[in-house]
Design a protein around this motif. Sequence first.
Motif, PDB file in Angstrom:
ATOM      1  N   PRO A  35     -34.566  -3.427 -11.492  1.00  0.00           N
ATOM      2  CA  PRO A  35     -33.892  -3.100 -12.755  1.00  0.00           C
ATOM      3  C   PRO A  35     -34.569  -3.787 -13.934  1.00  0.00           C
ATOM      4  O   PRO A  35     -34.808  -5.000 -13.915  1.00  0.00           O
ATOM      5  N   GLY A  36     -34.912  -3.001 -14.924  1.00  0.00           N
ATOM      6  CA  GLY A  36     -35.561  -3.525 -16.116  1.00  0.00           C
ATOM      7  C   GLY A  36     -37.081  -3.490 -16.053  1.00  0.00           C
ATOM      8  O   GLY A  36     -37.755  -3.713 -17.062  1.00  0.00           O
ATOM      9  N   LEU A  37     -37.634  -3.166 -14.869  1.00  0.00           N
ATOM     10  CA  LEU A  37     -39.095  -3.110 -14.699  1.00  0.00           C
ATOM     11  C   LEU A  37     -39.499  -1.712 -14.250  1.00  0.00           C
ATOM     12  O   LEU A  37     -38.923  -1.159 -13.303  1.00  0.00           O
ATOM     13  N   LEU A  38     -40.494  -1.118 -14.911  1.00  0.00           N
ATOM     14  CA  LEU A  38     -41.071   0.165 -14.508  1.00  0.00           C
ATOM     15  C   LEU A  38     -42.504  -0.089 -14.050  1.00  0.00           C
ATOM     16  O   LEU A  38     -43.344  -0.524 -14.843  1.00  0.00           O
ATOM     17  N   ILE A  39     -42.758   0.170 -12.784  1.00  0.00           N
ATOM     18  CA  ILE A  39     -44.132   0.090 -12.271  1.00  0.00           C
ATOM     19  C   ILE A  39     -44.679   1.517 -12.274  1.00  0.00           C
ATOM     20  O   ILE A  39     -44.182   2.383 -11.548  1.00  0.00           O
ATOM     21  N   TRP A  40     -45.682   1.763 -13.101  1.00  0.00           N
ATOM     22  CA  TRP A  40     -46.186   3.128 -13.288  1.00  0.00           C
ATOM     23  C   TRP A  40     -47.651   3.203 -12.863  1.00  0.00           C
ATOM     24  O   TRP A  40     -48.495   2.463 -13.353  1.00  0.00           O
ATOM     25  N   ARG A  41     -47.924   4.094 -11.920  1.00  0.00           N
ATOM     26  CA  ARG A  41     -49.302   4.328 -11.496  1.00  0.00           C
ATOM     27  C   ARG A  41     -49.903   5.426 -12.364  1.00  0.00           C
ATOM     28  O   ARG A  41     -49.319   6.509 -12.492  1.00  0.00           O
ATOM     29  N   THR A  42     -51.061   5.153 -12.945  1.00  0.00           N
ATOM     30  CA  THR A  42     -51.655   6.099 -13.905  1.00  0.00           C
ATOM     31  C   THR A  42     -52.088   7.400 -13.254  1.00  0.00           C
ATOM     32  O   THR A  42     -51.995   8.464 -13.848  1.00  0.00           O
ATOM     33  N   GLY A  43     -52.603   7.341 -12.030  1.00  0.00           N
ATOM     34  CA  GLY A  43     -52.931   8.562 -11.299  1.00  0.00           C
ATOM     35  C   GLY A  43     -54.324   9.093 -11.512  1.00  0.00           C
ATOM     36  O   GLY A  43     -54.728  10.046 -10.833  1.00  0.00           O
ATOM     37  N   GLY A  44     -55.099   8.539 -12.439  1.00  0.00           N
ATOM     38  CA  GLY A  44     -56.444   9.039 -12.678  1.00  0.00           C
ATOM     39  C   GLY A  44     -57.063   8.416 -13.907  1.00  0.00           C
ATOM     40  O   GLY A  44     -56.473   7.527 -14.543  1.00  0.00           O
ATOM     41  N   ASP A  45     -58.248   8.893 -14.253  1.00  0.00           N
ATOM     42  CA  ASP A  45     -58.953   8.351 -15.414  1.00  0.00           C
ATOM     43  C   ASP A  45     -58.205   8.668 -16.703  1.00  0.00           C
ATOM     44  O   ASP A  45     -57.486   9.681 -16.798  1.00  0.00           O
ATOM     45  N   LEU A  46     -58.398   7.808 -17.698  1.00  0.00           N
ATOM     46  CA  LEU A  46     -57.756   7.974 -19.000  1.00  0.00           C
ATOM     47  C   LEU A  46     -58.836   8.302 -20.027  1.00  0.00           C
ATOM     48  O   LEU A  46     -59.629   7.440 -20.405  1.00  0.00           O
ATOM     49  N   PHE A  47     -58.862   9.561 -20.431  1.00  0.00           N
ATOM     50  CA  PHE A  47     -59.853  10.000 -21.409  1.00  0.00           C
ATOM     51  C   PHE A  47     -59.217  11.044 -22.312  1.00  0.00           C
ATOM     52  O   PHE A  47     -58.012  11.324 -22.198  1.00  0.00           O
ATOM     53  N   PHE A  48     -60.005  11.609 -23.187  1.00  0.00           N
ATOM     54  CA  PHE A  48     -59.447  12.461 -24.249  1.00  0.00           C
ATOM     55  C   PHE A  48     -58.585  13.595 -23.717  1.00  0.00           C
ATOM     56  O   PHE A  48     -57.607  13.988 -24.351  1.00  0.00           O
TER      57      PHE A  48
ATOM     58  N   SER B 160     -56.892  13.677 -20.744  1.00  0.00           N
ATOM     59  CA  SER B 160     -55.799  13.290 -19.852  1.00  0.00           C
ATOM     60  C   SER B 160     -54.785  12.349 -20.494  1.00  0.00           C
ATOM     61  O   SER B 160     -53.674  12.205 -19.984  1.00  0.00           O
ATOM     62  N   ILE B 161     -55.141  11.711 -21.604  1.00  0.00           N
ATOM     63  CA  ILE B 161     -54.277  10.670 -22.149  1.00  0.00           C
ATOM     64  C   ILE B 161     -52.943  11.230 -22.646  1.00  0.00           C
ATOM     65  O   ILE B 161     -51.907  10.578 -22.539  1.00  0.00           O
ATOM     66  N   GLY B 162     -52.952  12.461 -23.146  1.00  0.00           N
ATOM     67  CA  GLY B 162     -51.708  13.069 -23.608  1.00  0.00           C
ATOM     68  C   GLY B 162     -50.736  13.298 -22.463  1.00  0.00           C
ATOM     69  O   GLY B 162     -49.534  13.015 -22.582  1.00  0.00           O
TER      70      GLY B 162
END
Length: 573
Positions: free
Chosen positions: A454-467, A469-471
């Motif tokens: 509770p109060g913590l979100l563990i978020w896996r990005t799932g892939g590269d972050l680029f122009f 995919s970032i949206g």
Amino acid sequence: MSLAIPPLTGARRLLPILSWLPLYQREWLRADFLAALAVWAIMIPEGMAYAGIVGVPPIMGLYTIVPPLVAYALLGTSRLLVVGPDTATGLISALTVGAIALQGTADFNTLTSTLAVLIGVFFLLFGALRMGWVAAFIPTPVMRGFIEGLVCVTIIGQVPHLLGIGGASGNFLVKLRYLLQHLPDISLAPMLAGLLSLVAMLLLRRFVPRVPSALVVAVSATIIVGLLGGEASGISVVGSLPTGLPHLLMPAFDPRILMELAPGALAIVLVGYAEALGGAKAAALQGGGEIDPNQELVAHGPANILSGLFGGFLVVGSLSKTSVAMAAGARTQVTHLIAAVFCFLTLLLLTPLFRDMPHPALAAIVIAAMLHLSKPDYLRDLFARSRSELALAAVVILGELMLGVLQGIALGVVIALLMLIYRTSHPKGAVLGQLPGTEAYRDVEMHPEALTFPGLLIWRTGGDLFFASIGFFSEGLKGALAASHPPAKHVLLDTGSVNFMDTSGCDALLTIIRELQSQGITFSFARVRDRVRDRMRLGGIEAAVGSANFYERVTDGVRAWQRNAVVRPAITP
């Protein structure tokens, strides 16, 4: 077989044969000699038969054999791969040249050889640029769909020759309609010759696969038709073939013509290289050795250029012919050098024996080869494993049948690239929870038993972050925050799947962090790769979050948050 290949020098890189030939053992010669007989036995009749697919006279199929065998033996990195005429790319050649010249004319034959030279130039260019990775852009479902569609297109084009009636140009549906309309025109003699040859091919392959079925059928049909009077029996035959070696042929170097041939040449290089590389890797698994994808491109260059200059057509590495060589006990490329000598002697001495070879028998050889290529079990397996990839294969098949071979493969590659772009731009993020009793963190949707905090979100990005995919990443993260209960006040980003972050992705991520920080939500990172961390440092993310909030493991980040928040884990409701 094991060869201890010495370190590569400049000469050995250019001519791989220099690496293994000095280590050749005399006891291998008998096996290579017998395997060469098997390769010769399949390449002579199939070379003549595949000439019909390419749309050129049978003698050009014989001209196509010797130069590529020698060139690849000198330059190739596979010890067993056989390079020669091919069905899949042969039809693309016929369609490419057929758009410029009329089949059956001298111009068509010359342009077919010109196309082979152009293909060789492209192979050499791609090899010099070290573009061995290009084959990765044809996924297996597309390649398999291409072959299955090609089987249908090729067979429907050969059935008229099998039955002794004229053929028609156009797509699969046009040829099928033409065939059905002309069924009453079938003559008994050519139909019997074709069907009996086809049945014989299938039975020999089924019950005595080690026998060179193509050679047996071709020789038997030639003898029988010759005894019946040759063409006087009502069966179309090959006729007289020139004896001796081909003369050097100057390709048509008209820039306008080359531009028209270029798209087909590029398609053949892409498809042919994917097929050849697959064959080389399959041979390496059984016979040992390592494959250099870029050198394979280089080796296919002279193989095609020499074939075209000596009046032949395109060649690629063939898995079916390689399988014959392996089954016959081939040990090295000496097999193919000996087979080249046998084929050379055939051109000098034996071509008069082929005069009464019936065209229906050649059509039967092609049809049997295409049936052997078909793998319907793969499509059934794909149905169970991935409906989307099955749909991709189906699109390629239908595209070939309704639009054409080139259009079908192009459609499949384009759709595959669009799917690749979609997947890379839509990283599959996930809320993570801790598996009970472990330090492993998994997607809570896949593992409902995982513990969240509770109060913590563990978020896996799932892939590269680029122009691109970032949206999508931003939408997923904000959606997960909105769905968290109670509302999360700290986000731990697991970036173990991020190998690349461009400036657009970095700037957008910094904006997201600052926006959420203004709402009282804090951030930390786990499993950040060194290069990505450098990007974050240069982009201001590290300063915004604090260098102390970067952790080697997700567990470390969770424990740090627990120390700060003084809370206990609870199972997600």
